[in-house]
Design a protein around this motif. Structure first.
Motif, PDB file in Angstrom:
ATOM      1  N   ALA A 175       0.839  -1.196   0.000  1.00 28.96           N
ATOM      2  CA  ALA A 175       0.000   0.000   0.000  1.00 28.96           C
ATOM      3  C   ALA A 175       0.874   1.247   0.000  1.00 28.96           C
ATOM      4  N   PRO A 176       0.414   2.322  -0.643  1.00 30.60           N
ATOM      5  CA  PRO A 176       1.208   3.555  -0.665  1.00 30.60           C
ATOM      6  C   PRO A 176       1.556   4.054   0.736  1.00 30.60           C
ATOM      7  N   GLY A 177       0.663   3.859   1.680  1.00 33.14           N
ATOM      8  CA  GLY A 177       0.909   4.356   3.030  1.00 33.14           C
ATOM      9  C   GLY A 177       2.121   3.751   3.690  1.00 33.14           C
ATOM     10  N   LEU A 178       2.386   2.472   3.403  1.00 33.93           N
ATOM     11  CA  LEU A 178       3.555   1.822   3.995  1.00 33.93           C
ATOM     12  C   LEU A 178       4.842   2.421   3.442  1.00 33.93           C
ATOM     13  N   SER A 179       4.962   2.473   2.129  1.00 32.75           N
ATOM     14  CA  SER A 179       6.188   3.015   1.548  1.00 32.75           C
ATOM     15  C   SER A 179       6.378   4.474   1.947  1.00 32.75           C
ATOM     16  N   GLU A 180       5.304   5.232   2.016  1.00 28.62           N
ATOM     17  CA  GLU A 180       5.416   6.636   2.419  1.00 28.62           C
ATOM     18  C   GLU A 180       5.919   6.760   3.849  1.00 28.62           C
ATOM     19  N   ALA A 181       5.403   5.924   4.741  1.00 26.62           N
ATOM     20  CA  ALA A 181       5.821   5.989   6.144  1.00 26.62           C
ATOM     21  C   ALA A 181       7.295   5.629   6.303  1.00 26.62           C
ATOM     22  N   VAL A 182       7.733   4.598   5.583  1.00 24.25           N
ATOM     23  CA  VAL A 182       9.113   4.142   5.690  1.00 24.25           C
ATOM     24  C   VAL A 182      10.071   5.131   5.038  1.00 24.25           C
ATOM     25  N   VAL A 183       9.756   5.540   3.820  1.00 23.30           N
ATOM     26  CA  VAL A 183      10.655   6.433   3.084  1.00 23.30           C
ATOM     27  C   VAL A 183      10.742   7.795   3.766  1.00 23.30           C
ATOM     28  N   ALA A 184       9.674   8.227   4.410  1.00 25.21           N
ATOM     29  CA  ALA A 184       9.715   9.502   5.134  1.00 25.21           C
ATOM     30  C   ALA A 184      10.794   9.493   6.209  1.00 25.21           C
ATOM     31  N   ARG A 185      10.939   8.351   6.886  1.00 22.35           N
ATOM     32  CA  ARG A 185      11.994   8.245   7.908  1.00 22.35           C
ATOM     33  C   ARG A 185      13.374   8.294   7.264  1.00 22.35           C
ATOM     34  N   ALA A 186      13.504   7.673   6.098  1.00 24.80           N
ATOM     35  CA  ALA A 186      14.789   7.698   5.405  1.00 24.80           C
ATOM     36  C   ALA A 186      15.151   9.107   4.953  1.00 24.80           C
ATOM     37  N   LEU A 187      14.156   9.837   4.466  1.00 28.78           N
ATOM     38  CA  LEU A 187      14.403  11.179   3.948  1.00 28.78           C
ATOM     39  C   LEU A 187      14.599  12.219   5.058  1.00 28.78           C
ATOM     40  N   ALA A 188      14.255  11.838   6.281  1.00 26.33           N
ATOM     41  CA  ALA A 188      14.382  12.784   7.396  1.00 26.33           C
ATOM     42  C   ALA A 188      15.831  13.004   7.810  1.00 26.33           C
ATOM     43  N   GLN A 189      16.727  12.123   7.331  1.00 28.87           N
ATOM     44  CA  GLN A 189      18.153  12.300   7.637  1.00 28.87           C
ATOM     45  C   GLN A 189      18.886  12.744   6.368  1.00 28.87           C
ATOM     46  N   GLU A 190      20.092  13.254   6.527  1.00 31.93           N
ATOM     47  CA  GLU A 190      20.825  13.803   5.388  1.00 31.93           C
ATOM     48  C   GLU A 190      22.126  13.057   5.093  1.00 31.93           C
ATOM     49  N   ARG A 191      22.485  12.084   5.925  1.00 33.09           N
ATOM     50  CA  ARG A 191      23.750  11.376   5.746  1.00 33.09           C
ATOM     51  C   ARG A 191      23.717  10.418   4.552  1.00 33.09           C
ATOM     52  N   PHE A 192      22.583   9.748   4.354  1.00 36.72           N
ATOM     53  CA  PHE A 192      22.483   8.688   3.356  1.00 36.72           C
ATOM     54  C   PHE A 192      21.550   9.079   2.225  1.00 36.72           C
ATOM     55  N   SER A 193      21.969   8.817   1.000  1.00 33.21           N
ATOM     56  CA  SER A 193      21.130   9.102  -0.165  1.00 33.21           C
ATOM     57  C   SER A 193      20.066   8.015  -0.324  1.00 33.21           C
ATOM     58  N   VAL A 194      18.951   8.391  -0.952  1.00 36.15           N
ATOM     59  CA  VAL A 194      17.765   7.532  -1.000  1.00 36.15           C
ATOM     60  C   VAL A 194      17.224   7.463  -2.431  1.00 36.15           C
ATOM     61  N   ALA A 195      16.782   6.272  -2.840  1.00 37.15           N
ATOM     62  CA  ALA A 195      16.089   6.095  -4.118  1.00 37.15           C
ATOM     63  C   ALA A 195      14.904   5.163  -3.898  1.00 37.15           C
ATOM     64  N   VAL A 196      13.835   5.397  -4.642  1.00 39.93           N
ATOM     65  CA  VAL A 196      12.636   4.565  -4.547  1.00 39.93           C
ATOM     66  C   VAL A 196      12.281   4.057  -5.945  1.00 39.93           C
ATOM     67  N   ASN A 197      12.230   2.731  -6.082  1.00 37.98           N
ATOM     68  CA  ASN A 197      11.918   2.101  -7.367  1.00 37.98           C
ATOM     69  C   ASN A 197      12.801   2.620  -8.499  1.00 37.98           C
ATOM     70  N   GLY A 198      14.085   2.727  -8.187  1.00 34.42           N
ATOM     71  CA  GLY A 198      15.068   3.107  -9.192  1.00 34.42           C
ATOM     72  C   GLY A 198      15.621   1.850  -9.850  1.00 34.42           C
ATOM     73  N   ARG A 199      16.923   1.622  -9.711  1.00 36.62           N
ATOM     74  CA  ARG A 199      17.537   0.414 -10.289  1.00 36.62           C
ATOM     75  C   ARG A 199      16.994  -0.851  -9.621  1.00 36.62           C
ATOM     76  N   PHE A 200      16.583  -0.741  -8.371  1.00 32.83           N
ATOM     77  CA  PHE A 200      16.057  -1.892  -7.637  1.00 32.83           C
ATOM     78  C   PHE A 200      14.577  -1.683  -7.339  1.00 32.83           C
ATOM     79  N   LYS A 201      13.744  -2.514  -7.944  1.00 33.26           N
ATOM     80  CA  LYS A 201      12.296  -2.405  -7.754  1.00 33.26           C
ATOM     81  C   LYS A 201      11.738  -3.535  -6.890  1.00 33.26           C
ATOM     82  N   GLY A 202      12.629  -4.396  -6.410  1.00 36.91           N
ATOM     83  CA  GLY A 202      12.214  -5.577  -5.660  1.00 36.91           C
ATOM     84  C   GLY A 202      12.427  -6.820  -6.487  1.00 36.91           C
ATOM     85  N   GLY A 203      12.913  -7.877  -5.830  1.00 39.43           N
ATOM     86  CA  GLY A 203      13.148  -9.133  -6.516  1.00 39.43           C
ATOM     87  C   GLY A 203      11.920 -10.027  -6.483  1.00 39.43           C
ATOM     88  N   HIS A 204      12.132 -11.305  -6.691  1.00 44.66           N
ATOM     89  CA  HIS A 204      11.016 -12.249  -6.738  1.00 44.66           C
ATOM     90  C   HIS A 204      10.230 -12.259  -5.438  1.00 44.66           C
TER      91      HIS A 204
END
Length: 262
Positions: A175-204
Motif C-alpha cells: 500500500a502507498p501508506g507503507l512506503s510513504e511511512a518508511v521512506v519519510a523516515r529515510a528522507l528525514a536524515q541527510e547522511r544517506f542518499s535515498v532512491a525509490v523504485n530506481g535500479r532496484f524495484k524488488g526481486g522475486h
C-alpha cells in the motif's frame, strides 16, 4: 537446516535471502576460486538488524550461498528486469563476470531442478507459512526483504549507487501508506542518499508475496555495503559506520510496524 528462522509476535517478517555462505561439498567441487570468495554475499545483515528481536519481528535468513541457487529469483528463471543484465536463478558468474564453475561443470537443467527442490523450496515454504501465520493472527502483515550490495558494480549500473534503495515493484507490492511511512523516515536524515523504485524495484520475493489487496505488504531495501562494512575482502564489519545507519534502519522498521498495526 536450510535457513535460520525465528518466529516473532508482531506483524512484521524480515527476510534475508542472500546472507547465506554455505556451499555443499559436491557443488563446491565443481566451482572456481571466485565462488569460494563469495564476494556477492549480503554480508553481516543479521548483525546490522540485530535489534529485530527486541521489536518482536520474525526473521528468516538463508543458509546457502546465492551461488548455489538464488532464492530471490523466480523458479522459472525469468528476468526480473527485461532488457537489463542480471544474474539468474543458478548464477554462472559473479557480479564482476568471473566464472563460478570449472570448465564443463556448469549445472544442467536437471541439476537446477534438483537445487530448486533441495535449497530453494524450503526457504519459500517457511516464508509462505510465516506470512500465513502472521496474517491469521493480525489481519495484515509487512514483509521486509533485506539486502545489501557493493556500492559500485559497473556491470549493472554506472557510478555509485544511492545508499538506501527501496523497491515496491513500482507500487504494486504494498500500500502507498507503507512506503510513504518508511521512506519519510529515510528522507528525514541527510547522511544517506535515498532512491525509490530506481535500479532496484524488488526481486522475486517482494513481487511474488506482496499482495496489498490481501493485506500482505512487501518492501525491499537494498543498501550500499559502504554504509556499514568494508567492501573489499575480507569484508569486515565496521561498527563505526554501522552505528550511523542502524539508527535509521530501526526508525524505518518501527515505522513499518506502526503502520501495519494502525
Amino acid at each position: 537446516m536450510d535457513y535460520q528462522f525465528k518466529a516473532g509476535s508482531i506483524p512484521l517478517l524480515v527476510s534475508m535471502p542472500h546472507v547465506g555462505t554455505d556451499i555443499p561439498d559436491d557443488i563446491l567441487a565443481t566451482m572456481t576460486p571466485a565462488a569460494v570468495d563469495k564476494q556477492d554475499t549480503d554480508w553481516h545483515l543479521a548483525r546490522l538488524y540485530d535489534f529485530l528481536g527486541g521489536m518482536g519481528a520474525s526473521t528468516l535468513s538463508a543458509r546457502w550461498s546465492r551461488y548455489v541457487i538464488d532464492v530471490n529469483r523466480p523458479p522459472e528463471n525469468t528476468n526480473l528486469y527485461p532488457g537489463q543484465d542480471t544474474t539468474g536463478l543458478c548464477p554462472v558468474d559473479t557480479f564482476h563476470r568471473e566464472p563460478l564453475y570449472l570448465e564443463g561443470r556448469v549445472p544442467d537443467q536437471a541439476e537446477v531442478q534438483r537445487r530448486l527442490q533441495a535449497y530453494w523450496k524450503p526457504y519459500h515454504d517457511q516464508l509462505g507459512a510465516e506470512l500465513e501465520r502472521l496474517l491469521a493472527l493480525h489481519g495484515a502483515v509487512v514483509l521486509w526483504d533485506a539486502h545489501s550490495i557493493a556500492s559500485v558494480v559497473p556491470r549493472f549500473f554506472e557510478g555509485k549507487l544511492p545508499d538506501l534503495n527501496f523497491g515496491t515493484a513500482d507500487g504494486a507490492s504494498c500500500a502507498p501508506g507503507l512506503s510513504e511511512a518508511v521512506v519519510a523516515r529515510a528522507l528525514a536524515q541527510e547522511r544517506f542518499s535515498v532512491a525509490v523504485n530506481g535500479r532496484f524495484k524488488g526481486g522475486h520475493i517482494t513481487r511474488h508475496y506482496g499482495r496489498p489487496q490481501s493485506n500482505v505488504h512487501a518492501i525491499q531495501l537494498e543498501m550500499c555495503q559502504s554504509t556499514y562494512m568494508d567492501e573489499a575482502a575480507p569484508y569486515g564489519y565496521r561498527p563505526d559506520r554501522a552505528a550511523q545507519v542502524q539508527g535509521v534502519l530501526q526508525e524505518m522498521m518501527q515505522a513499518a510496524a506502526a503502520w501495519v498495526r494502525a
